[in-house]
Design an enzyme around this catalytic site. Structure first.
Site, PDB file in Angstrom:
ATOM      1  N   HIS A  12       8.411  -5.326  -1.279  1.00 12.17           N
ATOM      2  CA  HIS A  12       6.814  -6.173  -2.045  1.00 12.17           C
ATOM      3  C   HIS A  12       6.451  -5.338  -3.216  1.00 12.17           C
ATOM      4  CE1 HIS A  12       7.674  -8.925   1.316  1.00 12.17           C
ATOM      5  NE2 HIS A  12       9.066  -9.434   0.526  1.00 12.17           N
TER       6      HIS A  12
ATOM      7  N   ASP B 213       0.570  -0.959  -0.290  1.00 11.27           N
ATOM      8  CA  ASP B 213      -0.115   0.132  -0.076  1.00 11.27           C
ATOM      9  C   ASP B 213       1.134   0.858  -0.333  1.00 11.27           C
ATOM     10  OD1 ASP B 213       0.715   0.602   2.778  1.00 11.27           O
ATOM     11  OD2 ASP B 213      -0.514  -0.534   3.236  1.00 11.27           O
TER      12      ASP B 213
ATOM     13  N   THR C 227       5.589  -6.876  11.961  1.00 11.55           N
ATOM     14  CA  THR C 227       5.038  -7.963  10.344  1.00 11.55           C
ATOM     15  C   THR C 227       5.550  -9.384  11.469  1.00 11.55           C
ATOM     16  OG1 THR C 227       6.818  -8.901   8.782  1.00 11.55           O
ATOM     17  CG2 THR C 227       7.263  -7.339  10.647  1.00 11.55           C
TER      18      THR C 227
ATOM     19  N   PRO D 279       1.278  -6.743  18.733  1.00 11.36           N
ATOM     20  CA  PRO D 279       0.178  -6.872  19.781  1.00 11.36           C
ATOM     21  C   PRO D 279       0.761  -7.705  20.456  1.00 11.36           C
ATOM     22  CG  PRO D 279      -0.639  -6.866  17.651  1.00 11.36           C
ATOM     23  CD  PRO D 279       0.012  -6.399  17.501  1.00 11.36           C
TER      24      PRO D 279
HETATM   25  P1  OAD Z   1       1.470 -10.584   8.087  1.00 13.86           P
HETATM   26  O1  OAD Z   1      -0.545 -10.754   8.021  1.00 13.86           O
HETATM   27  O2  OAD Z   1       2.029 -12.325   7.775  1.00 13.86           O
HETATM   28  O3  OAD Z   1       1.362 -10.325  10.069  1.00 13.86           O
HETATM   29  C1  OAD Z   1       1.050  -8.514  10.304  1.00 13.86           C
HETATM   30  C2  OAD Z   1       1.495  -8.597  11.801  1.00 13.86           C
HETATM   31  O4  OAD Z   1       1.292  -7.510  12.398  1.00 13.86           O
HETATM   32  C3  OAD Z   1       1.426  -9.815  12.939  1.00 13.86           C
HETATM   33  O5  OAD Z   1       2.347 -10.503  13.457  1.00 13.86           O
HETATM   34  C4  OAD Z   1       0.046  -9.158  13.893  1.00 13.86           C
HETATM   35  O6  OAD Z   1       0.427  -9.402  15.214  1.00 13.86           O
HETATM   36  C5  OAD Z   1       0.342  -7.903  13.648  1.00 13.86           C
HETATM   37  N1  OAD Z   1      -0.278  -6.910  13.843  1.00 13.86           N
HETATM   38  C6  OAD Z   1      -1.736  -7.182  14.360  1.00 13.86           C
HETATM   39  N2  OAD Z   1      -2.081  -5.872  13.799  1.00 13.86           N
HETATM   40  C7  OAD Z   1      -1.263  -4.787  14.380  1.00 13.86           C
HETATM   41  C8  OAD Z   1      -1.445  -3.758  14.964  1.00 13.86           C
HETATM   42  N3  OAD Z   1      -2.620  -2.432  15.385  1.00 13.86           N
HETATM   43  N4  OAD Z   1      -0.062  -2.510  15.330  1.00 13.86           N
HETATM   44  C9  OAD Z   1       0.838  -3.617  15.031  1.00 13.86           C
HETATM   45  N5  OAD Z   1       0.687  -4.736  14.549  1.00 13.86           N
HETATM   46  C10 OAD Z   1       0.066  -4.852  14.379  1.00 13.86           C
HETATM   47  O7  OAD Z   1       1.737  -9.601   7.357  1.00 13.86           O
HETATM   48  P2  OAD Z   1       3.335  -9.434   7.102  1.00 13.86           P
HETATM   49  O8  OAD Z   1       4.446 -10.052   8.046  1.00 13.86           O
HETATM   50  O9  OAD Z   1       3.580  -7.723   6.598  1.00 13.86           O
HETATM   51  O10 OAD Z   1       4.008 -10.384   0.800  1.00 13.86           O
HETATM   52  O11 OAD Z   1       3.095 -10.325   6.241  1.00 13.86           O
HETATM   53  C11 OAD Z   1       4.850 -10.372   5.621  1.00 13.86           C
HETATM   54  C12 OAD Z   1       4.499 -11.272   3.502  1.00 13.86           C
HETATM   55  O12 OAD Z   1       3.517 -11.826   3.726  1.00 13.86           O
HETATM   56  C13 OAD Z   1       3.615  -9.834   3.029  1.00 13.86           C
HETATM   57  O13 OAD Z   1       4.502  -8.251   2.223  1.00 13.86           O
HETATM   58  C14 OAD Z   1       2.965 -10.332   2.111  1.00 13.86           C
HETATM   59  C15 OAD Z   1       2.716 -11.774   2.322  1.00 13.86           C
HETATM   60  O14 OAD Z   1       2.684 -13.125   1.852  1.00 13.86           O
HETATM   61  C16 OAD Z   1       3.924 -10.477  -0.282  1.00 13.86           C
HETATM   62  O15 OAD Z   1       2.819  -9.957  -0.756  1.00 13.86           O
HETATM   63  C17 OAD Z   1       5.246 -11.224  -1.518  1.00 13.86           C
END
Ligand code: OAD
Length: 251
Positions: A121, A106, A197, A223
């Site tokens: 990404h 985004d 993440t 969290p």
């Molecule tokens: P995930 O969906 O794997 O993880 C999201 C993280 O955000 C989790 O650890 C949650 O606990 C945390 N979270 C939830 N609410 C939150 C909040 N309000 N504040 C802070 N943290 C919060 O997402 P990513 O780690 O970004 O790749 O995923 C990595 C990659 O996997 C993405 O970029 C995408 C996906 O496949 C591609 O598209 C190549």
């Protein structure tokens, strides 16, 4: 005993001259964009992600994949940056060496005022030729899309074949030079913030590991506990839209 307080995190940031930040889907959750791995509401919860996020899936069903990303683009245009995005843009003002690295496709960091963001990404709002017919990457502006005769993605104005979103799919390389730039920033930082993440996708998740092995302070804001929590010298458990403004305030 470890002091996981905002005051301690602020102290580390006050002493730092150089700061890097790695963000993931969690930082955009409070804007209304689902994360990927939330079991019930995540983007991958109701879909087979290999069909939606791989070149093979796109070749099997280009219309399904194009339409899914179009839906996400529409959703993105309807949401706004949250307090966490704004706090990071403000935090950057305090340092001459500040690098914001995101896994998010985004543009909410930019809309909150962050500049020079490294998008590991790719970007949902950008489009390129699936065949990169004019060289890698062959970017195409929306005004130049050619509407297809049959159902499917729009056609490339150069070669007439499919267009695709400029996001990194499973099995694909990151944009050229991107991870090297990110790693350079991280290992030359005094503090690395890792925000929202799950740390499950590499090479992005390797960045906090590189910081840890270089003896750099890693502060995690999330969290939930994650695969990266054990690397953190300090963890702030909570939503980034709440914690980041508090941290900024404490600086
Ligand atoms: P995930 O969906 O794997 O993880 C999201 C993280 O955000 C989790 O650890 C949650 O606990 C945390 N979270 C939830 N609410 C939150 C909040 N309000 N504040 C802070 N943290 C919060 O997402 P990513 O780690 O970004 O790749 O995923 C990595 C990659 O996997 C993405 O970029 C995408 C996906 O496949 C591609 O598209 C190549």
């Amino acid at each position: 005993m470890q002091d996981n307080s905002i005051a301690h995190a602020a102290e580390l940031l006050r002493q730092a001259l150089s700061v890097s930040v790695l963000t993931g889907a969690g930082v955009s959750k409070e804007s209304g964009i689902p994360t990927y791995r939330d079991a019930l509401t995540g983007l991958w919860a109701n879909y087979d992600f290999t069909e939606l996020a791989s070149p093979e899936g796109f070749q099997r069903n280009p219309k399904l994949v194009w339409d899914w990303y179009t839906e996400r683009r529409v959703q993105l245009q309807a949401v706004q940056p949250n307090a966490g995005h704004y706090a990071l843009a403000q935090l950057a003002q305090r340092y001459s060496n500040f690098t914001l690295i995101t896994q998010n496709v985004d543009d909410l960091h930019e809309r909150a005022g962050s500049r020079g963001v490294l998008h590991l990404h790719g970007s949902l709002m950008q489009t390129r030729c699936f065949f990169d017919c004019q060289g890698h990457p062959t970017m195409v502006e929306e005004a130049d899309f050619i509407t297809p005769d049959q159902d499917g993605p729009p056609a490339c104005p150069h070669c007439g074949r499919w267009l695709r979103p400029d996001v990194v799919w499973f099995g694909e390389m990151l944009p050229y030079g991107m991870i090297e730039m990110a790693k350079h920033a991280v290992i030359n930082s005094d503090v690395v913030l890792v925000i929202g993440t799950s740390g499950m996708v590499y090479p992005a998740a390797g960045l906090p590991h590189a910081a840890y092995h270089a003896g750099i302070s890693v502060i995690e804001i999330n969290p939930e506990e994650t695969d990266l929590s054990q690397l953190a010298s300090l963890t702030l458990r909570g939503a980034s839209g709440i914690i980041l403004p508090q941290l900024l305030e404490a600086l």
